[in-house]
Design an enzyme around this catalytic site. Structure first.
Site, PDB file in Angstrom:
ATOM      1  N   HIS A 104      92.661  58.505   8.091  1.00  0.00           N
ATOM      2  CA  HIS A 104      92.869  59.950   8.183  1.00  0.00           C
ATOM      3  C   HIS A 104      94.386  60.158   8.201  1.00  0.00           C
ATOM      4  O   HIS A 104      95.119  59.318   8.730  1.00  0.00           O
ATOM      5  CB  HIS A 104      92.389  60.530   9.517  1.00  0.00           C
ATOM      6  CG  HIS A 104      90.946  60.371   9.852  1.00  0.00           C
ATOM      7  ND1 HIS A 104      90.427  59.223  10.354  1.00  0.00           N
ATOM      8  CD2 HIS A 104      89.923  61.266   9.816  1.00  0.00           C
ATOM      9  CE1 HIS A 104      89.134  59.391  10.598  1.00  0.00           C
ATOM     10  NE2 HIS A 104      88.802  60.621  10.280  1.00  0.00           N
ATOM     11  N   ASP A 107      95.872  59.477  11.557  1.00  0.00           N
ATOM     12  CA  ASP A 107      95.883  58.078  12.055  1.00  0.00           C
ATOM     13  C   ASP A 107      97.200  57.405  11.731  1.00  0.00           C
ATOM     14  O   ASP A 107      97.656  56.539  12.465  1.00  0.00           O
ATOM     15  CB  ASP A 107      94.833  57.198  11.357  1.00  0.00           C
ATOM     16  CG  ASP A 107      93.446  57.750  11.421  1.00  0.00           C
ATOM     17  OD1 ASP A 107      93.142  58.474  12.379  1.00  0.00           O
ATOM     18  OD2 ASP A 107      92.659  57.444  10.489  1.00  0.00           O
ATOM     19  N   GLU A 235      80.267  63.137   4.749  1.00  0.00           N
ATOM     20  CA  GLU A 235      79.665  62.193   5.703  1.00  0.00           C
ATOM     21  C   GLU A 235      78.778  62.954   6.687  1.00  0.00           C
ATOM     22  O   GLU A 235      79.273  63.653   7.575  1.00  0.00           O
ATOM     23  CB  GLU A 235      80.785  61.451   6.437  1.00  0.00           C
ATOM     24  CG  GLU A 235      80.263  60.415   7.404  1.00  0.00           C
ATOM     25  CD  GLU A 235      81.381  59.598   8.033  1.00  0.00           C
ATOM     26  OE1 GLU A 235      82.390  59.319   7.334  1.00  0.00           O
ATOM     27  OE2 GLU A 235      81.253  59.253   9.207  1.00  0.00           O
ATOM     28  N   GLU A 271      76.751  56.978   7.486  1.00  0.00           N
ATOM     29  CA  GLU A 271      77.110  56.109   8.614  1.00  0.00           C
ATOM     30  C   GLU A 271      75.861  55.712   9.383  1.00  0.00           C
ATOM     31  O   GLU A 271      75.029  56.547   9.715  1.00  0.00           O
ATOM     32  CB  GLU A 271      78.101  56.829   9.527  1.00  0.00           C
ATOM     33  CG  GLU A 271      78.483  55.991  10.737  1.00  0.00           C
ATOM     34  CD  GLU A 271      79.676  56.534  11.504  1.00  0.00           C
ATOM     35  OE1 GLU A 271      80.623  57.026  10.860  1.00  0.00           O
ATOM     36  OE2 GLU A 271      79.645  56.450  12.740  1.00  0.00           O
ATOM     37  N   HIS A 274      75.256  57.551  12.650  1.00  0.00           N
ATOM     38  CA  HIS A 274      74.926  58.962  12.436  1.00  0.00           C
ATOM     39  C   HIS A 274      73.464  59.086  11.990  1.00  0.00           C
ATOM     40  O   HIS A 274      72.776  60.028  12.364  1.00  0.00           O
ATOM     41  CB  HIS A 274      75.830  59.582  11.377  1.00  0.00           C
ATOM     42  CG  HIS A 274      77.281  59.586  11.751  1.00  0.00           C
ATOM     43  ND1 HIS A 274      78.252  60.130  10.946  1.00  0.00           N
ATOM     44  CD2 HIS A 274      77.925  59.117  12.844  1.00  0.00           C
ATOM     45  CE1 HIS A 274      79.443  59.993  11.530  1.00  0.00           C
ATOM     46  NE2 HIS A 274      79.259  59.366  12.684  1.00  0.00           N
ATOM     47  N   ASP A 299      79.476  53.958   6.052  1.00  0.00           N
ATOM     48  CA  ASP A 299      80.241  53.598   7.240  1.00  0.00           C
ATOM     49  C   ASP A 299      79.350  52.667   8.036  1.00  0.00           C
ATOM     50  O   ASP A 299      78.308  53.072   8.573  1.00  0.00           O
ATOM     51  CB  ASP A 299      80.606  54.842   8.063  1.00  0.00           C
ATOM     52  CG  ASP A 299      81.931  55.446   7.634  1.00  0.00           C
ATOM     53  OD1 ASP A 299      82.511  54.974   6.630  1.00  0.00           O
ATOM     54  OD2 ASP A 299      82.400  56.391   8.299  1.00  0.00           O
ATOM     55  N   ASP A 310      77.537  58.733  19.623  1.00  0.00           N
ATOM     56  CA  ASP A 310      78.055  57.910  18.530  1.00  0.00           C
ATOM     57  C   ASP A 310      78.927  56.796  19.109  1.00  0.00           C
ATOM     58  O   ASP A 310      80.136  56.953  19.221  1.00  0.00           O
ATOM     59  CB  ASP A 310      78.876  58.852  17.631  1.00  0.00           C
ATOM     60  CG  ASP A 310      79.182  58.274  16.276  1.00  0.00           C
ATOM     61  OD1 ASP A 310      78.519  57.302  15.884  1.00  0.00           O
ATOM     62  OD2 ASP A 310      80.077  58.821  15.603  1.00  0.00           O
ATOM     63  N   ASP A 342      83.345  51.595  10.298  1.00  0.00           N
ATOM     64  CA  ASP A 342      83.721  52.714  11.169  1.00  0.00           C
ATOM     65  C   ASP A 342      83.222  52.323  12.558  1.00  0.00           C
ATOM     66  O   ASP A 342      82.252  52.876  13.074  1.00  0.00           O
ATOM     67  CB  ASP A 342      83.077  54.016  10.678  1.00  0.00           C
ATOM     68  CG  ASP A 342      83.699  55.224  11.359  1.00  0.00           C
ATOM     69  OD1 ASP A 342      84.500  55.034  12.286  1.00  0.00           O
ATOM     70  OD2 ASP A 342      83.390  56.359  10.955  1.00  0.00           O
TER      71      ASP A 342
END
Ligand code: XLS
Ligand code: NI
Ligand code: NI
Length: 440
Positions: A104, A107, A235, A271, A274, A299, A310, A342
């Protein structure tokens, strides 16, 4: 903070040594050049490391703050620290020999006093990446904009009641999309961090859905304008941070895409954690995306069976992973997508080795799972059982029912004329479970 090699000490790049090896700093299953179903293992798995969990997250939880005390997070000029962080990141990429990473904007570089200043910071570190990538093998799997951490996004980004927040988010996405393109990124991800709501008492749901559709169209339009050939990915996630996320799961995202006219333009990044939070299995979400023609990337991680949030743990379950990889192979494998970890180490895992071994173990697990999935594909018994179950649909009358050759009345008439009396047949689930177990 200098010399990234110091963070990981004397650890040398990991090599494949085979399943018998007891060396923790070697791969036992991940043999990147091994051919599996006609493709190199590395090209099947397309591993990526996530910048945020590994280099930016300080190890906090809701009850306590930072535990990691990483040298690149403390003291000194923020941009110098961001450069030091990049050194450590690229060092890990090299030690693990991974082909990809993901980030990101927030980050990689500190937020400035304005969007302009923030974007300049991000650009400066992207330039560091470009330089490093001249000599390193690692490539960018995807970039993304963080549209959820700053308090300005507390009520959403594209779905914010304040149009200036929508505009701000657009400014951020434009910048990261362009940088992703320049860095040769293969995809651009939109995780709708706070695209959802807490209560209808203050929310105009339809208006927010319209805003989201418009935002997506703006992103896709810009992608084409700049000539980015990668894939735009959404996502899905069912809750957390908001109570009602608009991008709940693959099926919901598909509905949003159709509503925005983008079902052929945007795919999904699925993900594992998720998927399970949405009440699905990971393989279900992959199969659903494949069926809808929107499978893009994954992910890779796992949740905790006992908690409803999560937890983003590194995967350790061979069966779940093999079943997911089987669906990916069935979907034709990755094109621009890949397998992004992730995942984060637990907050007590303080040592540099913890970060490294979390990844190498997960890579080994996925490699082993790939071999199991490949066995399932090669043997073909699983697929044959499914084909047999649907074999009736190969007949001419059955095919006619699915085309516009027959009407509801025709079908009803045939049932009476032929005196159809369908007899139930076993679904043979346990037999198939035993079959799957035989591949491990
Ligand atoms: C958070 C998401 C996030 C995305 C990228 O739950 O998984 O990490 O992958 O924004
Ligand atoms: Ni994710
Ligand atoms: Ni997650």
């Amino acid at each position: 903070m200098n010399a990234p090699a110091r963070f990981f000490g004397e650890i040398q790049p990991l090599r494949y040594e085979g399943p018998e090896s007891r060396n923790l700093y070697a791969y036992r299953w991940y043999d990147k050049d091994r051919m599996v179903l006609g493709k190199r293992m590395e090209d099947h798995l397309r591993f990526a490391i996530a910048y945020w969990h590994s280099f930016t997250w300080p190890g906090g939880d809701p009850f306590g703050g930072e535990t990691f005390l990483r040298p690149w997070m403390h003291g000194g000029d923020e941009m110098a620290l961001a450069r030091a962080k990049a050194d450590v990141a690229f060092d890990l990429f090299r030690i693990l020999d991974v082909p990809f990473f993901c980030f990101h904007d927030r980050d990689i570089a500190p937020e400035g006093k304005s969007l302009k200043e923030s974007n300049a910071n991000v650009r400066a570190i992207a330039d560091v990446f470009t330089k490093k990538m001249e000599t390193e093998k690692v490539r960018l799997l995807w970039g993304t904009a963080n549209l959820f951490s700053n308090r300005r996004f507390m009520a959403g980004a594209a779905t914010n009641p304040d149009p200036d927040v929508f505009a701000y988010a657009a400014g951020q996405v434009k910048h990261v999309l362009e940088l992703t393109h320049e860095l040769g990124g293969q995809n651009y991800v939109l995780w709708g961090g706070r695209e959802g709501y807490e209560t209808l008492l203050n929310t105009d749901l339809k208006r927010e859905l319209d805003q989201m559709g418009r935002f997506l169209n703006l992103v896709v339009e810009h992608k084409h304008r700049i000539g980015f050939k990668g894939t735009i990915l959404i996502e899905p996630k069912p809750q957390e941070p908001t109570k009602h996320q608009y991008d709940f799961d693959v099926g919901t995202v598909y509905g949003l895409l159709c509503r925005a006219g983008l079902q052929d333009e945007v795919k999904v990044n699925i993900e594992a954690n998720h998927a399970t939070l949405a009440g699905h299995s990971f393989e279900h979400e992959i199969a659903m995306a494949a069926a809808l023609g929107i499978f893009g990337s994954i992910d890779m991680n796992k949740g905790d069976a006992q908690s409803g949030w999560d937890t983003d743990q590194f995967p350790t379950n061979i069966e779940d992973t093999a079943l997911a990889i089987y669906e990916i192979i069935k979907a034709g494998g990755f094109t621009t997508g890949g397998m992004n970890f992730d995942a984060k180490i637990r907050r007590q895992s303080l040592d540099p080795e913890d970060l490294l071994l979390a990844h190498s173990g997960a890579m080994d697990l996925c490699a082993r799972a790939l071999l199991v999935a490949a066995k399932m594909v090669e043997d073909g018994a699983r697929q044959r059982a499914v084909d047999e179950r649907y074999a009736g649909w190969n007949g001419p009358e059955a095919r006619a029912m699915l085309s516009d050759e027959s009407s509801l009345a025709d079908i009803a008439a045939r049932v009476e004329a032929e005196g159809l009396d369908p007899q139930p047949r076993s679904g043979r689930q346990e037999r198939l479970e035993n079959l799957v177990a035989s591949y491990f």
